[in-house]
Design a protein around this motif. Structure first.
Motif, PDB file in Angstrom:
ATOM      1  N   SER A 181       0.819  -1.217   0.000  1.00 18.79           N
ATOM      2  CA  SER A 181       0.000   0.000   0.000  1.00 18.79           C
ATOM      3  C   SER A 181       0.850   1.263   0.000  1.00 18.79           C
ATOM      4  CB  SER A 181      -0.918   0.009   1.233  1.00 18.79           C
ATOM      5  OG  SER A 181      -0.149  -0.051   2.418  1.00 18.79           O
ATOM      6  N   VAL A 227      -5.805  11.278  -8.119  1.00 16.07           N
ATOM      7  CA  VAL A 227      -5.496  11.632  -6.722  1.00 16.07           C
ATOM      8  C   VAL A 227      -6.343  10.803  -5.751  1.00 16.07           C
ATOM      9  CG1 VAL A 227      -5.613  13.484  -5.011  1.00 16.07           C
ATOM     10  CG2 VAL A 227      -4.723  13.960  -7.299  1.00 16.07           C
ATOM     11  N   VAL A 228      -7.618  10.621  -6.073  1.00 14.53           N
ATOM     12  CA  VAL A 228      -8.497   9.808  -5.214  1.00 14.53           C
ATOM     13  C   VAL A 228      -7.982   8.370  -5.138  1.00 14.53           C
ATOM     14  CG1 VAL A 228     -10.813   8.830  -4.975  1.00 14.53           C
ATOM     15  CG2 VAL A 228     -10.539  11.231  -5.604  1.00 14.53           C
ATOM     16  N   LEU A 266      -4.921   7.427  -5.460  1.00 15.84           N
ATOM     17  CA  LEU A 266      -3.701   7.463  -4.646  1.00 15.84           C
ATOM     18  C   LEU A 266      -4.053   7.387  -3.158  1.00 15.84           C
ATOM     19  CD1 LEU A 266      -0.636   7.855  -4.302  1.00 15.84           C
ATOM     20  CD2 LEU A 266      -1.027  10.332  -4.422  1.00 15.84           C
ATOM     21  N   ILE A 267      -5.068   8.121  -2.744  1.00 12.85           N
ATOM     22  CA  ILE A 267      -5.522   8.088  -1.345  1.00 12.85           C
ATOM     23  C   ILE A 267      -6.012   6.688  -0.975  1.00 12.85           C
ATOM     24  CG2 ILE A 267      -7.257   8.985   0.272  1.00 12.85           C
ATOM     25  CD1 ILE A 267      -7.138  11.633  -1.385  1.00 12.85           C
ATOM     26  N   LEU A 279      -3.100   4.277  -0.444  1.00  9.22           N
ATOM     27  CA  LEU A 279      -2.390   4.465   0.818  1.00  9.22           C
ATOM     28  C   LEU A 279      -3.202   4.013   2.032  1.00  9.22           C
ATOM     29  CD1 LEU A 279      -0.795   7.963   0.125  1.00  9.22           C
ATOM     30  CD2 LEU A 279       0.310   5.726  -0.002  1.00  9.22           C
ATOM     31  N   LEU A 280      -4.526   4.141   1.971  1.00  2.25           N
ATOM     32  CA  LEU A 280      -5.355   3.885   3.154  1.00  2.25           C
ATOM     33  C   LEU A 280      -6.086   2.541   3.144  1.00  2.25           C
ATOM     34  CD1 LEU A 280      -6.975   7.413   3.662  1.00  2.25           C
ATOM     35  CD2 LEU A 280      -4.889   6.495   4.701  1.00  2.25           C
TER      36      LEU A 280
END
Length: 425
Positions: free
Chosen positions: A231, A329-330, A332-333, A336-337
């Motif tokens: 992640s 960008v969404v 990418l978030i 990561l999460l």
């Protein structure tokens, strides 16, 4: 029309806060659609699930930033799945990285040389033939996971014919629970899509499947069982350059570049008709090249314009390339999460998602329309391109289809000239 003029530089005249809000909302919705597809397409391509997200994030953002279309959304697509899987199986991940970067360079050269305007000369019969062929190869490639089959160690499972043989040879190992999960997912997606348009059916079955596995521990192969899940943001990596490997990858790189060009420009044409705009084909090719180079360096796979995601972008209010950048960008978030939870998704559900993808891209209605015209030449070119794509590969299919089409075309012209000359005499 300039060779390189990104739409982002020209679409902000009169741009309002309302337009920005529309772009942001469209970008979020497209990201929700792209999430399960990116994971599924990465798996179909023989790479780790997160590599599909890397592609949608880095290539998607780069292409939106520099692209020649206001609303085109780019990322991993089903068209590349069998090509990428073949490269990974024979040349490894290093080979895939190099091929993707080489394809990016070829795409840039195609744009600089203004070849974007020539792609329209590829006949519809050929594009429909190879698209239907790719759909069939994807479907065949997912039968193993859909049925929960187990293959003996060391079995060759690269070519489509091998995959068909292996499915029938190992039917005795069918996992009925896996089949139930896959079939149930397929039914849910078909029914859901008819009544609920806003939330993608693929996301629903992914969430349901992950929850069921997490809460019950049902014994079905999951993404986490088959692949390591990461992640983190990938590091910029330079591949090791090997002369022999690079030479061997030239045909693969050209295949990726040509297919990326065709798919992207087709997507642009579709979106142009929806928003009454005109894309810049050569700018789009250069942007696709930059996006694929970026994807290669950041651990992704080949990218191209995605017609379904582009259409969803327009229908949900996307107006400028900002929507495509927001979508990246969404994702990418999410990477990561939420990426660790992807390990709980059952593989039969991934297979069922790819069945739907294959059906949607199959162009079967257009295929049938051409057959119904009873034009023998077009039918032969269509069927030949389809069969060659399934049995051999895309390059052979396109080359043979084009040679046959234009050989017949010029032969007809010569015959017509002779007839016209005879009539005058």
């Amino acid at each position: 029309m300039k060779t390189f003029q990104p739409k982002l530089l020209t679409c902000f005249n009169g741009y309002t806060k309302k337009d920005l809000l529309s772009d942001v909302i469209a970008g979020i919705i497209v990201a929700i659609i792209a999430l399960p597809l990116s994971i599924a397409l990465a798996i179909a391509s023989g790479v780790n699930p997160e590599q599909g997200l890397f592609t949608a994030i880095f290539a998607g953002f780069t292409i939106a930033l520099f692209g020649g279309s206001k609303v085109n959304i780019s990322g991993p697509t089903a068209a590349f799945a069998t090509i990428v899987a073949g490269i990974v199986a024979t040349k490894g991940l290093e080979g895939l990285v190099i091929a993707t970067i080489m394809a990016g360079i070829i795409l840039i050269l195609m744009g600089v040389l203004r070849i974007g305007t020539l792609i329209k000369f590829i006949p519809k019969t050929i594009t429909i033939g190879f698209t239907a062929g790719i759909a069939v190869t994807i479907l065949i490639g997912q039968l193993k996971d859909f049925l929960g089959l187990t293959y003996p160690t060391g079995v060759e499972n690269i070519e489509t014919i091998d995959k068909i043989v292996n499915v029938f040879s190992n039917l005795s190992t069918i996992n009925w629970l896996a089949l139930l999960v896959g079939a149930g997912s397929l039914i849910i997606m078909i029914i859901w899509a008819k009544f609920f348009k806003k939330i993608p059916a693929s996301l629903i079955v992914v969430v349901i499947g992950a929850l069921c596995i997490g809460l019950t521990g049902v014994s079905v192969l999951t993404i986490g069982d088959a692949y390591p899940i990461k992640s983190a943001i990938p590091k910029f990596t330079l591949p090791t350059l090997d002369g022999k490997l690079i030479l061997s990858l030239i045909p693969d790189a050209f295949t990726i570049a040509i297919l990326a060009g065709i798919e992207s420009l087709l997507s642009c044409v579709v979106s142009d008709n929806m928003i009454d705009d005109k894309h810049n084909p050569n700018t789009e090719l250069i942007a696709q090249g930059l996006g694929n180079i970026c994807s290669g360096f950041m651990g992704g796979i080949p990218a191209t314009g995605a017609i379904a995601r582009t259409t969803a972008n327009v229908k949900n209010g996307g107006k400028t390339p900002v929507a495509g950048m927001v979508h990246a960008v969404v994702l990418l978030i999410v990477l990561l999460l939420l990426m660790p939870y992807a390990s709980l998704i059952p593989m039969p559900i991934i297979a069922s998602i790819l069945f739907i993808v294959a059906y949607n891209m199959s162009e079967w209605r257009h295929f049938v329309e051409i057959i119904k015209t009873k034009d023998a030449i077009n039918i032969i070119i269509l069927v030949l391109t389809f069969v060659l794509t399934v049995v051999f590969n895309l390059v052979i299919a396109i080359v043979v289809g084009l040679v046959l089409h234009y050989a017949i075309f010029f032969a007809k012209k010569i015959i017509e000239k002779k007839k016209s000359k005879q009539e005058k005499e």
